[in-house]
Design a protein around this motif. Structure first.
Motif, short mmCIF file in Angstrom:
data_model
loop_
_atom_site.label_atom_id
_atom_site.label_comp_id
_atom_site.label_asym_id
_atom_site.label_seq_id
_atom_site.Cartn_x
_atom_site.Cartn_y
_atom_site.Cartn_z
N ALA A 1 0.83 -1.20 0.00
CA ALA A 1 0.00 0.00 0.00
C ALA A 1 0.87 1.25 0.00
CB ALA A 1 -0.92 -0.01 1.22
N LEU A 2 2.01 1.15 0.70
CA LEU A 2 2.94 2.28 0.78
C LEU A 2 4.36 1.74 0.85
CD1 LEU A 2 3.55 5.34 1.24
CD2 LEU A 2 3.35 4.86 3.70
N SER A 3 5.24 2.34 0.07
CA SER A 3 6.66 1.98 0.12
C SER A 3 7.48 3.27 0.15
CB SER A 3 7.05 1.14 -1.10
OG SER A 3 8.42 0.84 -1.08
N LEU B 1 4.54 -0.84 3.88
CA LEU B 1 3.27 -1.01 4.58
C LEU B 1 2.35 -1.88 3.72
CD1 LEU B 1 1.74 -0.06 7.12
CD2 LEU B 1 0.94 1.90 5.80
N ALA B 2 1.94 -3.02 4.27
CA ALA B 2 1.08 -3.94 3.54
C ALA B 2 -0.36 -3.44 3.50
CB ALA B 2 1.13 -5.32 4.19
N PRO B 3 -1.14 -3.86 2.50
CA PRO B 3 -2.56 -3.50 2.48
C PRO B 3 -3.23 -3.91 3.80
CG PRO B 3 -1.93 -4.48 0.39
CD PRO B 3 -0.76 -4.66 1.31
N ALA C 1 -8.11 -0.53 4.54
CA ALA C 1 -7.18 0.56 4.25
C ALA C 1 -5.93 0.41 5.12
CB ALA C 1 -7.83 1.91 4.52
N ALA C 2 -4.77 0.61 4.53
CA ALA C 2 -3.54 0.74 5.31
C ALA C 2 -3.57 2.11 5.99
CB ALA C 2 -2.32 0.61 4.42
N VAL C 3 -3.04 2.17 7.21
CA VAL C 3 -3.13 3.40 8.01
C VAL C 3 -1.75 3.83 8.49
CG1 VAL C 3 -4.10 4.49 10.07
CG2 VAL C 3 -5.44 2.78 8.82
N VAL C 4 -1.45 5.12 8.29
CA VAL C 4 -0.29 5.75 8.93
C VAL C 4 -0.85 6.81 9.88
CG1 VAL C 4 1.82 7.09 8.65
CG2 VAL C 4 1.20 5.37 6.93
N LEU C 5 -0.69 6.56 11.17
CA LEU C 5 -1.19 7.45 12.21
C LEU C 5 -0.01 8.15 12.87
CD1 LEU C 5 -3.33 8.42 14.36
CD2 LEU C 5 -2.80 6.31 15.60
N VAL C 6 0.01 9.48 12.82
CA VAL C 6 1.00 10.28 13.53
C VAL C 6 0.36 10.75 14.83
CG1 VAL C 6 2.09 12.55 13.54
CG2 VAL C 6 2.39 11.03 11.58
N THR C 7 1.03 10.50 15.96
CA THR C 7 0.41 10.83 17.23
C THR C 7 1.46 11.02 18.33
OG1 THR C 7 -1.25 10.12 18.86
CG2 THR C 7 0.11 8.39 17.86
N HIS C 8 1.10 11.82 19.34
CA HIS C 8 1.86 11.90 20.58
C HIS C 8 1.26 10.98 21.63
CE1 HIS C 8 3.24 15.88 18.97
NE2 HIS C 8 4.35 15.51 19.59
N SER C 9 0.09 10.42 21.35
CA SER C 9 -0.68 9.70 22.35
C SER C 9 -0.30 8.23 22.39
CB SER C 9 -2.18 9.84 22.05
OG SER C 9 -2.93 8.93 22.80
N SER D 1 -1.47 2.62 20.67
CA SER D 1 -1.74 1.23 21.06
C SER D 1 -2.72 0.54 20.12
CB SER D 1 -2.27 1.18 22.49
OG SER D 1 -3.58 1.74 22.57
N ALA D 2 -3.44 1.31 19.31
CA ALA D 2 -4.37 0.71 18.36
C ALA D 2 -3.67 0.15 17.13
CB ALA D 2 -5.40 1.75 17.92
N ALA D 3 -2.40 0.50 16.94
CA ALA D 3 -1.68 0.13 15.72
C ALA D 3 -1.10 -1.28 15.81
CB ALA D 3 -0.56 1.13 15.46
N ASP D 4 -0.83 -1.86 14.64
CA ASP D 4 -0.14 -3.15 14.57
C ASP D 4 1.33 -3.01 14.92
OD1 ASP D 4 -2.49 -4.44 13.52
OD2 ASP D 4 -2.01 -3.57 11.57
#
Length: 225
Positions: free
Chosen positions: A5-7, A29-31, A194-202, A207-210
């Motif tokens: 999905a993203l390289s 990033l895989a699908p 959907a593949a997800v890229v989450l930017v966060t300080h939290s 913790s929701a990410a793989d």
């Protein structure tokens, strides 16, 4: 076998004045995969999202979305790629106040040329799925912050993107509301594949990410545990 999905390959970026944000940044990033990117303020997390979206250009390296090298596209083609393949969720919501909720959510479909009736019907159905059933004709001024972010999530997913980019999507919400919105966000993204890229300080959001990465000058470092 589908392409990633993203390289990101050997990506480097500096800011005016010559300060290096990061170099030698690599990621695949895989699908359907969900990652979080953390790091101190100023390390370039939002800049990295802009590079991925083709809104900024790296000093070196390659960004490919669904197998397409965005550097090889002209501006019109990059715009179409974003429109068709990418969804965005921002901290500040960016919901248009003069449109009702269904019209806001349907915007990506309208940009793709979908019929208005079909687009609004799909938008109303997706609003119901994120907990806003019966609110399709409401206006943003009638909503709480958590409800506004649910609208933004629905809008980001309505066109079934390959890649979802989220920049501090729960940053303006209180902890309880943020946790509920994050559950909706992660659940709907996974349902959509959907593949997800989450930017966060939290830490809670991450913790929701793989997988979770720390962004620094040397690139992305996987965090374990």
């Amino acid at each position: 076998m589908p392409p990633p999905a993203l390289s990101l390959s050997d990506l480097a970026k500096s800011v005016p004045g010559g300060r290096v944000l990061f170099e030698r940044l690599n990621l695949e990033l895989a699908p359907g995969e969900f990652i979080a990117i953390m790091g101190e303020s100023g390390v370039g997390k939002s800049t990295l999202l802009n590079l991925i979206a083709g809104l900024d250009a790296p000093d070196r390296g390659q960004v490919a979305i669904d197998g397409v090298d965005i550097a090889r596209l002209d501006e019109d083609a990059r715009t179409r790629l974003r429109r068709d393949k990418v969804g965005f969720v921002f901290q500040a919501f960016h919901i248009l106040p003069h449109l009702d909720l269904a019209q806001n959510v349907a915007l990506p479909l309208a940009l793709q040329g979908a019929r208005e009736g079909e687009a609004l019907e799909r938008a109303a159905a997706l609003l119901a799925e994120v907990g806003l059933e019966g609110r399709a004709q409401a206006y943003p001024k009638e909503l709480s912050g958590g409800e506004m972010q649910r609208v933004a999530i629905a809008r980001a997913l309505i066109h079934r993107p390959t890649l979802l980019l989220a920049d501090e999507p729960t940053g303006n919400l209180d902890p309880d509301t943020a946790a509920r919105v994050l559950e909706v966000f992660a659940g709907k993204a996974r349902e959509a594949g959907a593949a997800v890229v989450l930017v966060t300080h939290s830490e809670i959001a991450a913790s929701a990410a793989d997988r979770t990465f720390i962004l620094g000058r040397g690139g992305l470092v996987a965090r374990h545990g």
